[in-house]
Design a protein around this motif. Structure first.
Motif, PDB file in Angstrom:
ATOM      1  N   MET A  46       0.825  -1.208   0.000  1.00 17.39           N
ATOM      2  CA  MET A  46       0.000   0.000   0.000  1.00 17.39           C
ATOM      3  C   MET A  46       0.859   1.258   0.000  1.00 17.39           C
ATOM      4  O   MET A  46       0.449   2.296  -0.517  1.00 17.39           O
ATOM      5  CB  MET A  46      -0.942  -0.009   1.203  1.00 17.39           C
ATOM      6  N   LEU A  47       2.060   1.169   0.562  1.00 20.97           N
ATOM      7  CA  LEU A  47       2.926   2.339   0.646  1.00 20.97           C
ATOM      8  C   LEU A  47       3.757   2.567  -0.614  1.00 20.97           C
ATOM      9  O   LEU A  47       4.126   3.707  -0.914  1.00 20.97           O
ATOM     10  CB  LEU A  47       3.855   2.216   1.865  1.00 20.97           C
ATOM     11  N   GLY A  67      -3.404  -5.810  -5.214  1.00 22.18           N
ATOM     12  CA  GLY A  67      -2.622  -4.800  -5.915  1.00 22.18           C
ATOM     13  C   GLY A  67      -3.378  -4.187  -7.078  1.00 22.18           C
ATOM     14  O   GLY A  67      -3.268  -2.983  -7.328  1.00 22.18           O
ATOM     15  N   ALA A  68      -4.153  -5.002  -7.797  1.00 22.36           N
ATOM     16  CA  ALA A  68      -4.916  -4.485  -8.935  1.00 22.36           C
ATOM     17  C   ALA A  68      -5.887  -3.404  -8.494  1.00 22.36           C
ATOM     18  O   ALA A  68      -6.032  -2.365  -9.157  1.00 22.36           O
ATOM     19  CB  ALA A  68      -5.667  -5.631  -9.613  1.00 22.36           C
ATOM     20  N   ALA A  69      -6.553  -3.624  -7.362  1.00 17.66           N
ATOM     21  CA  ALA A  69      -7.501  -2.635  -6.851  1.00 17.66           C
ATOM     22  C   ALA A  69      -6.798  -1.337  -6.494  1.00 17.66           C
ATOM     23  O   ALA A  69      -7.268  -0.243  -6.825  1.00 17.66           O
ATOM     24  CB  ALA A  69      -8.241  -3.198  -5.636  1.00 17.66           C
ATOM     25  N   PHE A  70      -5.645  -1.443  -5.839  1.00 14.28           N
ATOM     26  CA  PHE A  70      -4.922  -0.240  -5.450  1.00 14.28           C
ATOM     27  C   PHE A  70      -4.327   0.484  -6.650  1.00 14.28           C
ATOM     28  O   PHE A  70      -4.246   1.718  -6.669  1.00 14.28           O
ATOM     29  CB  PHE A  70      -3.823  -0.574  -4.438  1.00 14.28           C
ATOM     30  N   ILE A  71      -3.896  -0.254  -7.646  1.00  7.90           N
ATOM     31  CA  ILE A  71      -3.383   0.371  -8.868  1.00  7.90           C
ATOM     32  C   ILE A  71      -4.489   1.154  -9.563  1.00  7.90           C
ATOM     33  O   ILE A  71      -4.271   2.277 -10.042  1.00  7.90           O
ATOM     34  CB  ILE A  71      -2.788  -0.695  -9.808  1.00  7.90           C
ATOM     35  N   ALA A  72      -5.692   0.585  -9.608  1.00 10.65           N
ATOM     36  CA  ALA A  72      -6.825   1.285 -10.225  1.00 10.65           C
ATOM     37  C   ALA A  72      -7.154   2.567  -9.467  1.00 10.65           C
ATOM     38  O   ALA A  72      -7.431   3.610 -10.078  1.00 10.65           O
ATOM     39  CB  ALA A  72      -8.044   0.363 -10.271  1.00 10.65           C
ATOM     40  N   VAL A  73      -7.123   2.501  -8.137  1.00 14.58           N
ATOM     41  CA  VAL A  73      -7.380   3.699  -7.319  1.00 14.58           C
ATOM     42  C   VAL A  73      -6.300   4.753  -7.566  1.00 14.58           C
ATOM     43  O   VAL A  73      -6.598   5.934  -7.772  1.00 14.58           O
ATOM     44  CB  VAL A  73      -7.430   3.336  -5.815  1.00 14.58           C
ATOM     45  N   GLY A  74      -5.037   4.334  -7.553  1.00 20.39           N
ATOM     46  CA  GLY A  74      -3.934   5.260  -7.781  1.00 20.39           C
ATOM     47  C   GLY A  74      -3.965   5.870  -9.170  1.00 20.39           C
ATOM     48  O   GLY A  74      -3.634   7.051  -9.355  1.00 20.39           O
ATOM     49  N   MET A  75      -4.364   5.078 -10.155  1.00 19.02           N
ATOM     50  CA  MET A  75      -4.464   5.572 -11.522  1.00 19.02           C
ATOM     51  C   MET A  75      -5.539   6.653 -11.634  1.00 19.02           C
ATOM     52  O   MET A  75      -5.353   7.667 -12.311  1.00 19.02           O
ATOM     53  CB  MET A  75      -4.782   4.408 -12.470  1.00 19.02           C
ATOM     54  N   PHE A  76      -6.652   6.447 -10.951  1.00 16.46           N
ATOM     55  CA  PHE A  76      -7.723   7.452 -10.942  1.00 16.46           C
ATOM     56  C   PHE A  76      -7.230   8.757 -10.324  1.00 16.46           C
ATOM     57  O   PHE A  76      -7.464   9.852 -10.873  1.00 16.46           O
ATOM     58  CB  PHE A  76      -8.927   6.924 -10.172  1.00 16.46           C
ATOM     59  N   ILE A  77      -6.530   8.666  -9.205  1.00 17.38           N
ATOM     60  CA  ILE A  77      -6.007   9.870  -8.547  1.00 17.38           C
ATOM     61  C   ILE A  77      -5.003  10.575  -9.457  1.00 17.38           C
ATOM     62  O   ILE A  77      -4.986  11.804  -9.555  1.00 17.38           O
ATOM     63  CB  ILE A  77      -5.368   9.507  -7.197  1.00 17.38           C
ATOM     64  N   SER A  78      -4.179   9.801 -10.165  1.00 16.81           N
ATOM     65  CA  SER A  78      -3.213  10.381 -11.092  1.00 16.81           C
ATOM     66  C   SER A  78      -3.901  11.130 -12.223  1.00 16.81           C
ATOM     67  O   SER A  78      -3.359  12.112 -12.737  1.00 16.81           O
ATOM     68  CB  SER A  78      -2.317   9.276 -11.669  1.00 16.81           C
ATOM     69  N   SER A  79      -5.093  10.692 -12.603  1.00 24.29           N
ATOM     70  CA  SER A  79      -5.820  11.349 -13.700  1.00 24.29           C
ATOM     71  C   SER A  79      -6.409  12.689 -13.281  1.00 24.29           C
ATOM     72  O   SER A  79      -6.865  13.461 -14.131  1.00 24.29           O
ATOM     73  CB  SER A  79      -6.933  10.435 -14.215  1.00 24.29           C
ATOM     74  N   ILE A 127       0.868  11.672  -3.024  1.00 26.91           N
ATOM     75  CA  ILE A 127       0.334  11.989  -1.693  1.00 26.91           C
ATOM     76  C   ILE A 127      -1.120  11.534  -1.588  1.00 26.91           C
ATOM     77  O   ILE A 127      -1.544  10.985  -0.559  1.00 26.91           O
ATOM     78  CB  ILE A 127       0.448  13.495  -1.403  1.00 26.91           C
ATOM     79  N   GLY A 128      -1.905  11.757  -2.651  1.00 27.59           N
ATOM     80  CA  GLY A 128      -3.299  11.316  -2.655  1.00 27.59           C
ATOM     81  C   GLY A 128      -3.412   9.813  -2.488  1.00 27.59           C
ATOM     82  O   GLY A 128      -4.252   9.320  -1.730  1.00 27.59           O
ATOM     83  N   SER A 129      -2.555   9.078  -3.189  1.00 32.06           N
ATOM     84  CA  SER A 129      -2.570   7.619  -3.088  1.00 32.06           C
ATOM     85  C   SER A 129      -2.098   7.160  -1.707  1.00 32.06           C
ATOM     86  O   SER A 129      -2.640   6.213  -1.139  1.00 32.06           O
ATOM     87  CB  SER A 129      -1.675   7.006  -4.170  1.00 32.06           C
ATOM     88  N   PHE A 130      -1.077   7.843  -1.161  1.00 35.78           N
ATOM     89  CA  PHE A 130      -0.621   7.524   0.188  1.00 35.78           C
ATOM     90  C   PHE A 130      -1.743   7.753   1.199  1.00 35.78           C
ATOM     91  O   PHE A 130      -1.903   6.991   2.158  1.00 35.78           O
ATOM     92  CB  PHE A 130       0.589   8.391   0.564  1.00 35.78           C
ATOM     93  N   PHE A 131      -2.509   8.831   0.995  1.00 37.76           N
ATOM     94  CA  PHE A 131      -3.618   9.140   1.900  1.00 37.76           C
ATOM     95  C   PHE A 131      -4.665   8.023   1.870  1.00 37.76           C
ATOM     96  O   PHE A 131      -5.147   7.583   2.924  1.00 37.76           O
ATOM     97  CB  PHE A 131      -4.264  10.471   1.506  1.00 37.76           C
ATOM     98  N   ILE A 132      -5.015   7.580   0.675  1.00 32.29           N
ATOM     99  CA  ILE A 132      -5.980   6.477   0.553  1.00 32.29           C
ATOM    100  C   ILE A 132      -5.437   5.232   1.249  1.00 32.29           C
ATOM    101  O   ILE A 132      -6.173   4.517   1.955  1.00 32.29           O
ATOM    102  CB  ILE A 132      -6.278   6.167  -0.928  1.00 32.29           C
ATOM    103  N   SER A 133      -4.140   4.961   1.069  1.00 31.90           N
ATOM    104  CA  SER A 133      -3.519   3.813   1.731  1.00 31.90           C
ATOM    105  C   SER A 133      -3.620   3.944   3.244  1.00 31.90           C
ATOM    106  O   SER A 133      -3.935   2.979   3.952  1.00 31.90           O
ATOM    107  CB  SER A 133      -2.045   3.699   1.318  1.00 31.90           C
TER     108      SER A 133
END
Length: 234
Positions: A57-58, A138-150, A160-166
């Motif tokens: 997650m980190l 990992g697939a779920a977290f990658i999808a979440v991180g990809m959305f935040i990156s968009s 930072i947004g992805s770290f916050f979700i984690s």
């Protein structure tokens, strides 16, 4: 879509990002493997994967932070959005490239099981269950991180947004220690990634957990497509 996958994989290893992610993942997995090997008990083998949850997650934001934010920063996103490739193919291609790097690291841990098999039976059902669970997780977290990156052109903000979700998902697993409210506990258990992952550590391919991780993955890939679609028309 294959062109997008090749482009993204090349980008990962033309920069330090891919190497850093793989090095950190393999360092900690090897560290946990060493502790299990010293213990010499096959029943402890799933602890390698369970211990890796917080590490995953980190460090996954390292893979996802650049997927779309870098395109926006370099002003190449408009080229992609106006190219003949469809948005589903674009999003899926970037997702598959990140999953390839992550999945390669996860599958490498099967080497640990082979090494462990020379001393004791690692319980292959447990190993396979943990690998499948780690891939879905990992697939779920990658999808979440990809959305935040968009949503941003800054890789730092995306990370930072992805770290916050984690952090939110890590904190969720502390809530049961703070309350006895049955409704709260049921909700936390239902949305907790760690709780959903737990059956896999026992070698159980829990159908509801599989559906949960796949649903989260699909949902956030859809959100990413909607974000890109809105930007295309703006």
């Amino acid at each position: 879509m294959s062109a997008i996958i090749r482009r993204e994989l090349s980008a990962y290893f033309r920069s330090p990002i891919g190497y850093i992610f793989c090095a950190v993942y393999l360092f900690f997995s090897a560290l946990f493997f060493r502790s299990v090997l010293v213990g010499g008990q096959s029943s402890l083998f799933p602890q390698i994967y369970y211990s890796m949850i917080n590490i995953i997650m980190l460090i996954l934001p390292i893979l996802t932070m650049r997927l779309f934010s870098e395109e926006r920063r370099q002003k190449t996103d408009q080229i992609l959005l106006t190219s003949p490739i469809s948005l589903p193919a674009l999003v899926t291609g970037k997702f598959v490239s990140a999953m390839t790097v992550y999945g390669g690291c996860v599958l490498f841990t099967l080497v640990y099981a082979v090494v462990f098999s020379f001393f004791s039976s690692p319980g292959w059902a447990l190993v396979i269950g943990n690998v499948v669970g780690a891939l879905l997780f990992g697939a779920a977290f990658i999808a979440v991180g990809m959305f935040i990156s968009s949503l941003t052109e800054s890789q730092v903000v995306a990370a930072i947004g992805s770290f916050f979700i984690s952090a939110v998902f890590i904190i969720l697993d502390v809530i049961p220690l703070l309350t006895s409210n049955e409704l709260v506990l049921r909700v936390v258990k239902w949305i907790s990634f760690v709780s959903r992952y737990s059956p896999f550590t026992e070698g159980i391919l829990d159908f509801s957990s599989i559906i949960f991780f796949l649903s989260v993955t699909g949902l956030f890939m859809f959100f990413t497509m909607q974000t890109l679609e809105r930007r295309r028309w703006n």
